[in-house]
Design an enzyme around this catalytic site. Structure first.
Site, short mmCIF file in Angstrom:
data_model
loop_
_atom_site.label_atom_id
_atom_site.label_comp_id
_atom_site.label_asym_id
_atom_site.label_seq_id
_atom_site.Cartn_x
_atom_site.Cartn_y
_atom_site.Cartn_z
CE LYS A 62 -3.68 -2.16 2.30
NZ LYS A 62 -4.63 -2.61 1.30
CB CYS A 63 4.20 1.88 -0.61
SG CYS A 63 5.55 2.72 -0.65
N GLY A 64 3.29 4.26 -2.21
CA GLY A 64 3.41 4.89 -3.55
C GLY A 64 4.09 4.30 -4.68
CB THR A 111 2.53 -0.73 -4.23
OG1 THR A 111 2.80 -0.53 -2.95
CG2 THR A 111 2.15 -2.11 -4.54
#
Length: 160
Positions: free
Chosen positions: A34-36, A38
Site C-alpha cells: 500500500k505504498c506509492g 508499490t
C-alpha cells in the site's frame, strides 16, 4: 561475512537458507502493498523475467515499518502480488528492517552498504540492495530508484 549467510521464512512459512542463492546476482527489496512505490512490483517482476535464466534472482521482503503500508497476512500479501503484478519471484514473511527486531539479514545489508552520508537505517519501502555472485554486497539503492535503472548494474555483475 557472506551477505547470504542467513535464513528467512518464505510466505509459506518454510525456512529458506539464503546461501542457496550463492552464484547468482541477488536483488533484495523491502516491499509493501500500500505504498506509492508499490507499482515497482511490476518492474521487479520484469527484471526477474528478463534475467532469471541468466543468473539473477529477486527476493522480496514485505515490511510494515513505514506508514503501516504492509498490514496484510502472508496469504494476503502473496495473493495481492500475484493478482495485481504477476509476481513470481520469491517473497518472504513480513519482517522488520530497522530497530531491535530487525532481521539479521537486513542488519548485515545495511552495515555493508550504508545509505547517504553513512546512514544505516532504511528510510522507506522499496530500498534495494544488489549482492554479487560471491555473496558480497555491491550497492544500495534508494526507494525511488526504479528496477529498470538497475539493469546496467545487473548486466555488469553477471559479466563478473
Amino acid at each position: 561475512m557472506n551477505a547470504l549467510d542467513f535464513n528467512a521464512k518464505n510466505l509459506q512459512g518454510q525456512d529458506i537458507d539464503l546461501k542457496q542463492y550463492l552464484g547468482q546476482v541477488v536483488l533484495v527489496v523491502n516491499t509493501a502493498s500500500k505504498c506509492g512505490f508499490t507499482p515497482q512490483y511490476q518492474g521487479l517482476e520484469q527484471v526477474y523475467q528478463q534475467f532469471k535464466d541468466k543468473g539473477v534472482v529477486v527476493l522480496g521482503f514485505p515490511c510494515n515499518q513505514f506508514g503501516h503500508q504492509e498490514p496484510g497476512t502472508a496469504d494476503e500479501i502473496g495473493s495481492f502480488c500475484e493478482k495485481n503484478y504477476g509476481v513470481t519471484f520469491p517473497l518472504f514473511e513480513k519482517i522488520d528492517v530497522n530497530g531491535d527486531a530487525a532481521h539479521p539479514f537486513f542488519t548485515n545489508l545495511k552495515n555493508e552498504a550504508p545509505g547517504l552520508m553513512g546512514t544505516k537505517a532504511i528510510k522507506w519501502n522499496f530500498t534495494k540492495f544488489l549482492i554479487k555472485k560471491d555473496g558480497t554486497v555491491f550497492r544500495r539503492y534508494a526507494p525511488q530508484t526504479t528496477p529498470a535503472y538497475l539493469i546496467a548494474d545487473l548486466t555488469q555483475l553477471l559479466a563478473e
